[in-house]
Design an enzyme around this catalytic site. Structure first.
Site, PDB file in Angstrom:
ATOM      1  N   GLY A  68       0.714  -1.000  -0.017  1.00 44.44           N
ATOM      2  CA  GLY A  68      -0.055   0.043  -0.111  1.00 44.44           C
ATOM      3  C   GLY A  68       0.860   1.213  -0.034  1.00 44.44           C
ATOM      4  O   GLY A  68       2.049   1.450   0.167  1.00 44.44           O
TER       5      GLY A  68
ATOM      6  N   GLY B  57       4.578   7.628   1.779  1.00 48.51           N
ATOM      7  CA  GLY B  57       5.566   6.481   1.303  1.00 48.51           C
ATOM      8  C   GLY B  57       4.975   5.198   0.943  1.00 48.51           C
ATOM      9  O   GLY B  57       3.532   5.123   1.073  1.00 48.51           O
TER      10      GLY B  57
ATOM     11  N   ASP C 111      -6.249  12.770  13.233  1.00 49.94           N
ATOM     12  CA  ASP C 111      -6.588  12.203  11.798  1.00 49.94           C
ATOM     13  C   ASP C 111      -7.398  11.049  11.869  1.00 49.94           C
ATOM     14  O   ASP C 111      -7.320  10.093  11.367  1.00 49.94           O
ATOM     15  CB  ASP C 111      -5.396  11.955  11.042  1.00 49.94           C
ATOM     16  CG  ASP C 111      -5.443  12.174   9.276  1.00 49.94           C
ATOM     17  OD1 ASP C 111      -4.945  11.808   8.615  1.00 49.94           O
ATOM     18  OD2 ASP C 111      -6.864  12.506   9.197  1.00 49.94           O
TER      19      ASP C 111
END
Ligand SMILES: *[C@@H]1O[C@H](CO)[C@@H](O)[C@H](O)[C@H]1NC(C)=O
Ligand SMILES: *[C@@H]1O[C@H](CO)[C@@H](O)[C@H](O)[C@H]1NC(C)=O
Ligand SMILES: *[C@@H]1O[C@H](CO)[C@@H](O)[C@H](O)[C@H]1NC(C)=O
Ligand SMILES: *[C@@H]1O[C@H](CO)[C@@H](O)[C@H](O)[C@H]1NC(C)=O
Length: 962
Positions: free
Chosen positions: A650, A655, A767
């Site tokens: 993924g 990154g 988040d």
């Protein structure tokens, strides 16, 4: 041959400079050469080490310059050019010199040697001359913005070589000649099968539109050929462009012949502009082009069609907002259904033969603003029309001949014809302050120097310019996203929306700084980049746009370039050659020592950024890295099989993520930060420091990390069942019913409550979203991705910080006040609660889940009347959804506007435990031992803020807009 001591001395000097300079010397001299041609340098461009000294606008990977971002920041200089020195920067990937009106002259052909260039952004400058053929050698190019310059001559056929090109904008120049196509030898625009945008409008291009230019391999969504001098007929190959959304052939062109009938193959088309040509044949039948919002075919020479009824497709286009068919000889009776199309705003039908009685009916669309039927053959209007109080023009019809004094027969004095154009309100409670020179009043009522410019929307899907809601939407969207991209923006103001001569919607823009009176160089470069590179995407109703700025009065205007650096070496050699050996040696020593010292300082600086990770350091800022292992690069390379594609599981915020197996047999996920990622450094450190301190079964745990050979990698426990988001969207194959969803969400709540209430000091995640909740093999929830987390210091609730997070989950109070508290996570968690029962993205095409639930909810009904919104996979019958009402109540408390009205995470956990019992589930996960089909998760660790909004901040090179 005897070696001359001078030669030895010289080579020592040269070597010294080669070994000790941090930036590749070729890149350095290239940059200095470029700055010389500007006769101006950005503020801190001094010395000879652009990478090490972090020259403004320069981004490096290792010792090579990879990006130059100077949008709108050279405006203080004298007129300059782009010199051929650019070719020295052979590793350059991104060159953004946009919005510098004082940059002009011709583009050097040596630009073609930049074989790594992906983004070339020169919009809004004054470049002239021909576009060099050599641009066709930039084989990596993805974004090419040459719009709004003064280029002349033809479109180079070599552009056809740019096989990766995604966006081609040549608009608003003075280009001439024909559209180049493959001619047996040279490639042409027909070769651009990856390109989605052909923006060629507002030039002087001519000739026919060649049949060969369109083929079924193309992926064009925007085809803009407006405001040129094209002639001939529209080729039938147009019908092959199945992906097309916006088509503009209008203005100044003289296209003739019939419109190909296969135009209705373009079923994705939203905007069709054929007006002001010489098209003949029958009026095109647009049946089944169900996406059409805006249709303008006015002023053509279609065959007269005096049928008894207007064309039937008029009422068959469900999304139509604007129908412009002026002066076309078409006639018949207008169907009442035309006025009740749900989105219809403007009907411009003057100069035709529409006849009979006009019947607007009583359920005409609430959006309807203008019906212009001047110069038709209408004899009467019926009731219904009495309720219609917007613009209706009937002058020049038999209806008005009968000496009628009817209001619709007047050409002036119609309602709505005169409100002043929109202008953002300034929210001053009392008397607004008086602002100093250059400063203006911002929408939040402070004085500051705004960044000004113009947004030009080439094809908006609406025509009702008087409708404020569009501008309010745009203001909110721009502010939120600019803040999200980490620019210090307080607010934006919009004013004077109007349609310009090229038929684009033009809106003036002012962007106001946050927490300061004036933007600095970096802010201007960032905002200019975001708006010029199309990183900022406006709401879809606005369609394709471009931005042109005014020059910004920067306080720190650069200094005029001096040549001293370039001359240093010859000067030293000259002195030595003069015979003063001693002087020369002393000079060498001075130079060498000075460089050493500088180098040492720099090395210290660099290692300091990771000082807090130094295990031996006694500094008080040492994090407790209990249990976290330090890996070498070689170890991680080995366990991931050299970061093989097979192990790639993924992409994350900054990154890629790889799967690996430790020698102990433990499965791990290795998150490898991308080279050159801008914000990566800080987020990486944050994540290590936080993760190594938290230990909870609902929080993903860190196995170790690697800081070796310039690499930054995090090693986590491997979580096999992917993200909650993947389960909800059906991507991971893990099916969750109501009870399982409750268990997952309770686990996530416990993880977040732990961060807020038990971690010391408390941690705000910042988040929380479905892609940051991972599921293990027993479907235990694990909260992941601490990249944006923030520690709450002693003064709880007082952390002022730049707003970060993911759109849709972002707490509006945090965004308004910039005060970060745990309650911001509670808000995001509330959104997540709603997402879990609806399986809908929180924010999609302007639909916001919180608003939708509020609107649909009726507490007097079963399941609060939310059946329509609930995910059908939740469970078959309402009786199987025990506790759902309490769950919705909790979710809505979590998304209360004021943080103080929201529960704490601890309270949310207790409430979810109660709901779980009502639903007949168990609150402790240990008792469950189900096994689930385990699939390879695709994006388990990163969170997808990068894919949604480039969450890592300003992208270092490329962003792919839709
Ligand atoms: C351009 O397209 C033609 C066929 O349409 C093809 O023969 C030619 O090789 C292509 N050229 C390049 C550079 O892709
Ligand atoms: C495109 O249009 C032509 C002519 O109307 C029609 O024959 C053809 O089937 C259409 N192709 C597709 C894929 O719809
Ligand atoms: C209007 O209608 C009348 C009667 O049907 C017809 O004689 C006349 O030619 C029409 N005029 C126009 C401009 O269509
Ligand atoms: C409108 O014009 C058409 C064509 O001239 C004619 O057939 C039709 O009867 C007219 N309708 C009315 C209501 O006058």
């Amino acid at each position: 041959m005897e070696l001359s001591p001078w030669l030895i001395l010289f080579s020592v000097l040269v070597q010294a400079s080669v070994i000790l300079a941090d930036t590749n010397t070729q890149d350095t001299s290239g940059l200095i050469g470029i700055a010389d041609s500007w006769k101006y340098r950005p503020s801190n461009w001094g010395g000879d080490d652009p990478c090490g000294d972090k020259w403004f606008g320069i981004i490096c990977i290792g010792d090579r310059v990879t990006s130059i971002r100077l949008s709108g920041t050279l405006a203080g200089g004298k007129p300059g050019t782009l010199s051929g020195d650019i070719e020295s920067l052979s590793e350059l990937q991104l060159l953004d010199l946009s919005q510098n009106k004082n940059l002009g002259g011709s583009l050097p052909s040596s630009i073609g040697t930049l074989s790594n260039l992906q983004n070339l952004i020169l919009a809004g400058c004054s470049f002239s001359g021909e576009i060099p053929q050599e641009i066709g050698q930039l084989s990596q190019l993805i974004f090419l913005y040459l719009n709004s310059n003064r280029f002349t001559g033809p479109i180079p056929s070599s552009l056809g070589n740019l096989s990766k090109l995604y966006w081609l904008d040549l608009g608003e120049n003075m280009l001439t000649g024909e559209l180049p196509i493959f001619d047996g030898t040279n490639p042409g625009l027909d070769n651009l099968t990856s390109t989605k945008h052909f923006h060629f409008g507002v030039n002087q291009l001519s000739g026919t539109i060649p049949r060969q230019i369109f083929n079924s391999n193309m992926k064009l969504i925007h085809l803009l050929l407006d405001n040129n001098n094209f002639s001939g007929s529209i080729p039938p190959t147009l019908g092959l462009l199945k992906t097309l959304e916006v088509l503009r052939f209008d203005r100044n062109n003289q296209l003739s012949g019939p419109v190909p009938t296969n135009i209705n193959n373009l079923t994705k088309l939203i905007e069709l502009h054929l007006e002001n040509n010489k098209l003949t044949g029958p009026l095109p039948d647009l049946t089944e082009m169900n996406s059409l919002s805006f249709v303008d075919m006015s002023n053509n020479s279609f065959n007269a069609s005096p049928a008894s009824d207007a064309p039937s497709w008029f009422t068959a286009l469900p999304a139509l907002t604007s129908l412009y068919l002026e002066n076309l000889q078409i006639g018949g009776q207008l169907p009442q259904a035309l006025f009740s199309l749900p989105a219809i705003q403007t009907l411009r039908l003057r100069g035709n033969h529409f006849n009979g009685t006009l019947d607007i009916g009583s359920d005409f669309s609430t959006q309807l603003q203008t019906i212009d039927l001047q110069d038709n053959n209408i004899t009467a209007i019926t009731v219904g029309g009495t309720q219609y109080n917007k613009i209706l023009i009937l002058s020049g019809n038999p209806f008005c001949d009968q000496g009628s004094n009817n209001q619709y027969c007047k050409t002036t004095g119609q309602p709505n014809s005169g409100p002043p154009p929109y202008s953002t309100a300034k929210n001053c409670a009392g008397l607004p302050p008086t602002c100093l020179l250059r400063q203006l009043l911002s929408p939040s009522c402070t004085c500051a120097v705004p960044y000004k410019g113009t947004l030009k929307f080439r094809a908006p899907t609406f025509s009702d310019l008087g409708n404020e809601s569009y501008y309010l939407l745009l203001e909110k969207d721009m502010t939120t996203k600019l803040v999200f991209y980490k620019t210090p923006v307080d607010s934006v103001a919009l004013y004077n929306p109007s349609i310009d001569v090229t038929n684009s919607l033009v809106i003036s823009l002012e962007v106001y700084p946050s927490g300061k009176v004036q933007f600095v160089e970096q802010d201007i470069a960032d905002i200019g980049f975001l708006l010029t590179n199309q990183t900022y995407k406006p709401p879809p109703v606005f369609g394709p746009y471009f931005f042109i700025s005014q020059s910004y009065p920067l306080a720190n205007e650069g200094f005029v370039a001096s040549k001293s650096k370039k001359n240093k070496l010859p000067l030293i050699v000259g002195v030595a050659a003069g015979g003063a050996v001693l002087v020369a040696i002393v000079l060498i020593l001075i130079v060498v020592i000075a460089r050493r010292r500088k180098k040492t300082n720099r090395t210290e600086e660099r290692s300091q950024s990771f000082a807090s990770l130094d295990m031996k350091s006694t500094s008080t800022s040492v994090p407790q890295l209990r249990g976290a292992r330090i890996f070498t690069f070689a170890e991680l390379k080995k366990i991931t099989n050299n970061f093989s594609e097979a192990n790639d599981i993924g992409n994350g915020g900054f990154g890629k993520v790889y799967r690996g197996t430790l020698p102990t047999g433990q499965l791990v996920a290795v998150k490898r930060s991308q080279e050159g990622s801008l914000q990566g450094n800080l987020e990486f450190r944050t994540e290590i420091e936080l993760l190594s301190r938290v230990h909870h079964k609902n929080v993903v745990s860190l196995v170790g990390f690697c800081l070796d050979q310039g690499e930054q990698m995090l090693v986590y426990e491997y979580i096999p069942n992917g993200t909650l988001k993947e389960s909800l969207t059906g991507k991971s194959g893990v099916r969750l019913d109501w009870k399982r969803r409750l268990r997952v969400i309770l686990g996530a709540a416990k993880g977040i409550a732990y961060l807020h209430e038990l971690a010391e000091p408390p941690i705000v995640h910042r988040d929380i979203k479905s892609s940051n909740v991972l599921l293990d093999e027993r479907l235990n929830a694990k909260v992941a991705d601490f990249g944006l987390s923030k520690l709450l210091g002693e003064e709880r609730g007082q952390v002022t910080t730049q707003v970060k997070g993911t759109m849709g989950y972002l707490d509006p109070e945090y965004y308004m006040t910039q005060q970060l508290t745990e309650k911001s996570d509670v808000y995001s968690f509330g959104v997540l609660l709603l997402e879990v029962i609806t399986a809908k993205k929180p924010l999609e095409r302007g639909r916001y889940i919180v608003r939708e639930v509020h609107a649909a909810m009726d507490r007097s009904k079963d399941l609060y009347g939310l059946h329509e919104l609930l995910d059908p996979l939740l469970g078959a019958s309402p009786s199987s959804l025990g506790g759902l009402e309490h769950y919705v109540d909790l979710a809505l408390r979590c998304v209360e506007e004021a943080g103080a009205d929201r529960p704490s995470m601890g309270e949310a956990v207790s409430e979810l435990e109660r709901i779980t019992r009502l639903a007949g589930g168990v609150t402790e996960s240990a008792s469950e031992s189900m096994s689930y089909a385990s699939r390879t998760p695709r994006h388990p660790y990163g969170g997808d803020s990068a894919s949604e909004y480039s969450g890592a901040g300003l992208p270092s090179s490329r962003v792919e807009p839709k």
